[in-house]
Design a protein around this motif. Structure first.
Motif, PDB file in Angstrom:
ATOM      1  N   GLY A   1       5.211  11.389  18.333  1.00  0.00           N
ATOM      2  CA  GLY A   1       5.966  11.757  19.518  1.00  0.00           C
ATOM      3  C   GLY A   1       6.026  13.248  19.774  1.00  0.00           C
ATOM      4  N   GLY A   2       5.192  14.015  19.064  1.00  0.00           N
ATOM      5  CA  GLY A   2       5.159  15.461  19.243  1.00  0.00           C
ATOM      6  C   GLY A   2       6.183  16.172  18.371  1.00  0.00           C
ATOM      7  N   GLY A   3       6.208  17.492  18.470  1.00  0.00           N
ATOM      8  CA  GLY A   3       7.158  18.276  17.678  1.00  0.00           C
ATOM      9  C   GLY A   3       6.612  18.584  16.295  1.00  0.00           C
ATOM     10  N   ASP A   4       7.508  19.080  15.442  1.00  0.00           N
ATOM     11  CA  ASP A   4       7.124  19.486  14.087  1.00  0.00           C
ATOM     12  C   ASP A   4       7.335  18.335  13.111  1.00  0.00           C
ATOM     13  N   LYS A   5       6.282  17.599  12.877  1.00  0.00           N
ATOM     14  CA  LYS A   5       6.371  16.455  11.982  1.00  0.00           C
ATOM     15  C   LYS A   5       6.863  16.858  10.600  1.00  0.00           C
ATOM     16  N   GLY A   6       6.412  18.031  10.140  1.00  0.00           N
ATOM     17  CA  GLY A   6       6.767  18.477   8.799  1.00  0.00           C
ATOM     18  C   GLY A   6       8.252  18.702   8.589  1.00  0.00           C
ATOM     19  N   LEU A   7       9.011  18.883   9.675  1.00  0.00           N
ATOM     20  CA  LEU A   7      10.446  19.120   9.553  1.00  0.00           C
ATOM     21  C   LEU A   7      11.266  17.831   9.564  1.00  0.00           C
ATOM     22  N   LEU A   8      10.599  16.689   9.668  1.00  0.00           N
ATOM     23  CA  LEU A   8      11.316  15.412   9.608  1.00  0.00           C
ATOM     24  C   LEU A   8      11.880  15.199   8.203  1.00  0.00           C
ATOM     25  N   PRO A   9      13.077  14.601   8.113  1.00  0.00           N
ATOM     26  CA  PRO A   9      13.688  14.414   6.796  1.00  0.00           C
ATOM     27  C   PRO A   9      12.929  13.400   5.945  1.00  0.00           C
ATOM     28  N   LEU A  10      12.839  13.710   4.654  1.00  0.00           N
ATOM     29  CA  LEU A  10      12.258  12.792   3.675  1.00  0.00           C
ATOM     30  C   LEU A  10      12.987  13.007   2.361  1.00  0.00           C
ATOM     31  N   GLY A  11      13.656  11.963   1.899  1.00  0.00           N
ATOM     32  CA  GLY A  11      14.466  12.105   0.698  1.00  0.00           C
ATOM     33  C   GLY A  11      15.567  13.116   0.939  1.00  0.00           C
ATOM     34  N   ASP A  12      15.776  14.016  -0.017  1.00  0.00           N
ATOM     35  CA  ASP A  12      16.806  15.045   0.141  1.00  0.00           C
ATOM     36  C   ASP A  12      16.227  16.342   0.705  1.00  0.00           C
ATOM     37  N   SER A  13      15.039  16.249   1.286  1.00  0.00           N
ATOM     38  CA  SER A  13      14.361  17.421   1.820  1.00  0.00           C
ATOM     39  C   SER A  13      13.710  17.044   3.149  1.00  0.00           C
ATOM     40  N   THR A  14      12.550  17.608   3.419  1.00  0.00           N
ATOM     41  CA  THR A  14      11.743  17.268   4.586  1.00  0.00           C
ATOM     42  C   THR A  14      10.325  16.981   4.111  1.00  0.00           C
ATOM     43  N   LEU A  15       9.503  16.458   5.017  1.00  0.00           N
ATOM     44  CA  LEU A  15       8.087  16.281   4.670  1.00  0.00           C
ATOM     45  C   LEU A  15       7.495  17.592   4.158  1.00  0.00           C
TER      46      LEU A  15
ATOM     47  N   ALA B   1      -3.463  22.086   1.903  1.00  0.00           N
ATOM     48  CA  ALA B   1      -2.812  20.779   1.814  1.00  0.00           C
ATOM     49  C   ALA B   1      -2.198  20.485   3.175  1.00  0.00           C
ATOM     50  N   ALA B   2      -2.161  19.216   3.552  1.00  0.00           N
ATOM     51  CA  ALA B   2      -1.601  18.825   4.845  1.00  0.00           C
ATOM     52  C   ALA B   2      -0.083  18.727   4.756  1.00  0.00           C
ATOM     53  N   ALA B   3       0.580  19.154   5.826  1.00  0.00           N
ATOM     54  CA  ALA B   3       2.043  19.161   5.851  1.00  0.00           C
ATOM     55  C   ALA B   3       2.643  17.763   5.927  1.00  0.00           C
ATOM     56  N   ASP B   4       1.820  16.741   6.206  1.00  0.00           N
ATOM     57  CA  ASP B   4       2.342  15.379   6.366  1.00  0.00           C
ATOM     58  C   ASP B   4       1.930  14.455   5.225  1.00  0.00           C
ATOM     59  N   THR B   5       1.522  15.040   4.092  1.00  0.00           N
ATOM     60  CA  THR B   5       1.005  14.250   2.962  1.00  0.00           C
ATOM     61  C   THR B   5       1.785  14.635   1.707  1.00  0.00           C
ATOM     62  N   PRO B   6       2.951  14.014   1.490  1.00  0.00           N
ATOM     63  CA  PRO B   6       3.890  14.527   0.488  1.00  0.00           C
ATOM     64  C   PRO B   6       3.634  14.108  -0.955  1.00  0.00           C
ATOM     65  N   PHE B   7       2.667  13.248  -1.199  1.00  0.00           N
ATOM     66  CA  PHE B   7       2.492  12.716  -2.558  1.00  0.00           C
ATOM     67  C   PHE B   7       1.174  13.118  -3.196  1.00  0.00           C
TER      68      PHE B   7
ATOM     69  N   PRO C   1       6.398   6.709  12.885  1.00  0.00           N
ATOM     70  CA  PRO C   1       7.716   6.408  12.314  1.00  0.00           C
ATOM     71  C   PRO C   1       7.654   5.355  11.205  1.00  0.00           C
ATOM     72  N   ASP C   2       6.788   4.349  11.338  1.00  0.00           N
ATOM     73  CA  ASP C   2       6.637   3.353  10.278  1.00  0.00           C
ATOM     74  C   ASP C   2       6.138   3.990   8.984  1.00  0.00           C
ATOM     75  N   ASP C   3       5.207   4.952   9.122  1.00  0.00           N
ATOM     76  CA  ASP C   3       4.716   5.660   7.936  1.00  0.00           C
ATOM     77  C   ASP C   3       5.842   6.421   7.246  1.00  0.00           C
ATOM     78  N   LEU C   4       6.743   6.993   8.036  1.00  0.00           N
ATOM     79  CA  LEU C   4       7.857   7.732   7.453  1.00  0.00           C
ATOM     80  C   LEU C   4       8.767   6.798   6.666  1.00  0.00           C
ATOM     81  N   GLU C   5       8.987   5.604   7.175  1.00  0.00           N
ATOM     82  CA  GLU C   5       9.769   4.613   6.430  1.00  0.00           C
ATOM     83  C   GLU C   5       9.071   4.249   5.127  1.00  0.00           C
ATOM     84  N   ARG C   6       7.767   4.108   5.197  1.00  0.00           N
ATOM     85  CA  ARG C   6       7.007   3.775   3.984  1.00  0.00           C
ATOM     86  C   ARG C   6       7.095   4.910   2.966  1.00  0.00           C
ATOM     87  N   ALA C   7       7.057   6.140   3.448  1.00  0.00           N
ATOM     88  CA  ALA C   7       7.162   7.295   2.548  1.00  0.00           C
ATOM     89  C   ALA C   7       8.507   7.321   1.862  1.00  0.00           C
ATOM     90  N   GLU C   8       9.574   6.972   2.592  1.00  0.00           N
ATOM     91  CA  GLU C   8      10.916   6.891   1.979  1.00  0.00           C
ATOM     92  C   GLU C   8      10.906   5.873   0.847  1.00  0.00           C
TER      93      GLU C   8
END
Length: 200
Positions: free
Chosen positions: A18-32, A98-104, A190-197
């Motif tokens: 949906g645009g914007g800064d994907k890397g700033l989306l919350p993941l766990g106790d931090s962000t992506l 490293a890609a900002a959207d690949t946290p693992f 968004p589904d990927d973000l749920e999977r990452a959680e």
């Protein structure tokens, strides 16, 4: 080989999110992006963020923010070039991206890329994982890149090259195999973000 510096690639448009800064989306106790920084920082000598637009939105990260020097969102290679130009200013020989959207991604990413690069005049290595159909699948936003080839990359971009492997193959780039494909799982929707959680 000197310890490389790290460059996190966050210059994309995140259209599927949906645009914007994907890397700033919350993941766990931090962000992506926070998860990526925590994983890459211990592996490199210095760290910067490749992102376009207003750098102030990343000020809390306390990282240098380097924009693409090629206009028009030219893809990951533009981010690599920006990283190589930054690395040249601080006297580094190589960068690892490293890609900002690949946290693992693997905690031994850098040493394994370096090991694969041994004996190369210009260390150029992409991460890869096994692929049942093709034998291997390259992950072009995860690589070791030599500062010495930055002007060649600049010329390639000016000539319309956008596909990472087209350029790396020109320079006999190698691949470093990593056994766990899930390590390079990237968050695009968004589904990927749920999977990452859940993966956390």
């Amino acid at each position: 080989m000197k310890q490389p510096v790290g460059v996190i690639l966050a210059g994309g448009l995140a259209t599927r999110m949906g645009g914007g800064d994907k890397g700033l989306l919350p993941l766990g106790d931090s962000t992506l992006l926070g998860q990526v920084i925590d994983r890459l920082r211990p592996q490199v000598a210095d760290l910067a963020l490749n992102a376009n637009g207003d750098a102030e939105r990343f000020c809390a990260l306390k990282l240098p923010v380097i924009p693409d020097s090629v206009e028009g969102y030219a893809g990951p290679l533009a981010g690599v070039l920006a990283g190589l130009d930054w690395a040249a200013t601080i006297g580094a020989d190589c960068i690892v991206t490293a890609a900002a959207d690949t946290p693992f991604f693997p905690c031994d990413l850098v040493p394994r890329l370096q090991l694969t690069a041994e004996g190369m005049e210009h260390p150029l290595v992409l991460a890869a994982t096994p692929d049942p159909e093709r034998g291997s699948a390259r992950h072009p936003t995860f690589g070791l890149w030599p500062v010495a080839l930055r002007d060649d990359l600049r010329a390639a971009l000016q000539n319309g090259i956008r596909k990472v492997v087209m350029w790396t193959d020109r320079h006999d780039g190698r691949i470093a195999m990593f056994p766990d494909e899930a390590a390079f799982f990237n968050v695009n929707t968004p589904d990927d973000l749920e999977r990452a959680e859940a993966m956390l």
